[in-house]
Design a protein around this motif. Structure first.
Motif, short mmCIF file in Angstrom:
data_model
loop_
_atom_site.label_atom_id
_atom_site.label_comp_id
_atom_site.label_asym_id
_atom_site.label_seq_id
_atom_site.Cartn_x
_atom_site.Cartn_y
_atom_site.Cartn_z
N ILE A 132 -5.72 -1.29 -2.69
CA ILE A 132 -5.33 0.01 -2.47
C ILE A 132 -4.24 0.22 -3.91
O ILE A 132 -3.53 -0.87 -3.80
N GLU A 133 -4.42 1.27 -4.41
CA GLU A 133 -3.39 1.27 -5.83
C GLU A 133 -2.19 1.42 -5.35
O GLU A 133 -1.60 2.06 -4.55
N ARG A 134 -1.36 0.34 -6.05
CA ARG A 134 -0.03 0.46 -5.86
C ARG A 134 0.81 1.72 -6.35
O ARG A 134 0.33 2.02 -7.45
N ALA A 220 -9.31 -4.23 1.84
CA ALA A 220 -8.07 -4.17 1.37
C ALA A 220 -7.14 -4.99 2.36
O ALA A 220 -6.55 -6.09 1.79
N VAL A 221 -7.32 -4.78 3.48
CA VAL A 221 -6.17 -5.28 4.59
C VAL A 221 -6.63 -6.89 4.89
O VAL A 221 -5.85 -7.74 5.16
N SER A 319 0.73 -2.76 -1.54
CA SER A 319 0.20 -1.44 -1.56
C SER A 319 -0.16 -1.00 -0.03
O SER A 319 0.00 -0.10 0.45
N VAL A 320 -0.74 -2.14 0.75
CA VAL A 320 -0.96 -1.73 2.19
C VAL A 320 0.29 -1.52 2.97
O VAL A 320 0.09 -0.71 3.61
N CYS A 334 0.87 -7.71 8.53
CA CYS A 334 0.80 -7.51 6.99
C CYS A 334 2.21 -7.38 6.71
O CYS A 334 2.67 -7.78 5.38
N GLU A 335 3.17 -6.85 7.45
CA GLU A 335 4.42 -6.68 7.10
C GLU A 335 5.34 -8.19 7.11
O GLU A 335 6.19 -8.24 6.17
#
Length: 378
Positions: A132-134, A220-221, A319-320, A334-335
């Motif tokens: 995902i684009e930052r 992405a994830v 980005s995620v 993810c956090e």
């Protein structure tokens, strides 16, 4: 029962039909001369296509042409005939019928912009990078749509290690493009169907999807979840822990995909569950390897033997998480990875907090949030 209408509750049976033939693309271009780009070039050439393989380094293109292998990325694997390596974008894109972009996600916008003057009109572009684009929070397909208007944009994704694919081990992947009304009326003419046919070999089996959002989110994830699995493995935990992270990580994929208009079921397919399982199961994945080394206490600068190595999940963690926060989607794994990689949070304590979160119901319909007795509720 006389005089009463009989209602047949038997579910409809799908008719057995002859397969529809989709016309493959004859000439394709692969942008990216790394391991995965070279592996895809190998697949396409084995399928009988005329393949142009582009890379930034003229010296590497020359070596590949002379040796018939990519000594920097897939050493020892002979490339089939039909692959023309080049460092010229104009040469790579001249007369092409489809493009596979296999460049790092953070360079994608610049690469698409550089392609614009050379790309024939209307040629479909499939993304084989994940992220995902930052800053913008855009899915990579949207980035390319901005830079290459008028071109159908999709993705090729799935559980695929480059060396295994190049060696011809049976491999499956998903080819996803949005379907227009015409595509649904004549699915064999859709870019996804044509590209799947283009890449099909005895060993490489593509599946077709119209859910580009779900496929991109999965790709992405999964890189971020793989780092989490590596961290816990490196810290000495075993299969129970990894299975829990994979399963709950897939749930985070589903929530984000759904928030962006994708389908939860896509995340259970090759580009979601399949890719996640593979990436979280082997240090062949740079994401898993990075997490494992960090879990063992190796400083980031010393990972990968101190060599500078781009790890997509490390970039994607920013980005995620940024996108999830904007959309108010809860993604605690993810956090946690983001906090460890980019905020200096201690690994052991961060995962301890993750495990001590309030107890929740697994089905979303069960509205449950129970204090665990370990500190204050999160």
């Amino acid at each position: 029962m006389d005089g009463m209408t009989h209602i047949d509750h038997t579910p409809p049976v799908r008719r057995a039909e002859s397969p529809t033939r989709a016309e493959p693309y004859s000439r394709i271009t692969i942008i990216g001369m790394g391991g995965w780009g070279t592996a895809l070039a190998t697949v396409a050439a084995r399928a009988g296509r005329d393949v142009r393989l582009w890379g930034r380094r003229p010296a590497l293109a020359k070596l590949i042409a002379e040796r018939g292998e990519n000594p920097d990325h897939l050493a020892g694997i002979a490339l089939p005939p039909g692959i023309t390596p080049t460092a010229s974008l104009a040469e790579a894109l001249e007369g092409t019928e489809a493009v596979l972009m296999v460049t790092p996600s953070h360079t994608l916008r610049d690469m698409a912009r550089a392609m614009r003057p050379h790309l024939p009109a209307g040629v479909p572009v499939a993304l084989c990078c994940k992220g995902i684009e930052r800053g913008t929070g855009y899915l990579l397909s949207h980035v390319v749509e901005e830079e290459l208007p008028g071109h159908p944009v999709g993705a090729l994704s799935g559980p695929t290690f480059a060396r295994e694919t190049a060696l011809g081990h049976p491999t499956a992947a998903t080819v996803a493009f949005p379907f227009t009304h015409i595509d649904r009326m004549e699915p064999a003419t859709a870019p996804a169907a044509r590209l799947a046919t283009t890449m099909h070999t005895e060993a490489f089996r593509p599946y077709v999807s119209d859910d580009l959002v779900g496929v991109e989110v999965g790709g992405a994830v999964k890189n971020v979840i793989a780092i989490a699995c590596g961290m816990m493995t490196g810290a000495g935990f075993a299969e129970n822990t990894r299975a829990a992270l994979i399963t709950r990580g897939m749930d985070e994929m589903k929530f984000l995909a759904e928030a962006l208009g994708g389908r939860r079921e896509t995340v259970t397919g090759l580009a979601g569950a399949g890719d996640l399982t593979l990436t979280c199961s082997s240090t062949t994945s740079r994401n898993m390897k990075l997490g494992t080394e960090l879990g063992r206490g190796t400083p980031r600068a010393d990972c990968f033997g101190g060599l500078p190595t781009v790890v997509e999940g490390e970039v994607n963690a920013v980005s995620v998480v940024d996108l999830a926060r904007r959309l108010r989607v809860s993604m605690p794994i993810c956090e946690s990875v983001h906090a460890i990689l980019h905020e200096g949070a201690p690994l052991a304590e961060t995962f301890q907090v993750l495990w001590a979160r309030p107890i929740e119901g697994e089905p979303r319909a069960l509205d449950l949030y129970l204090h665990t007795g370990q500190g204050e509720p999160a």
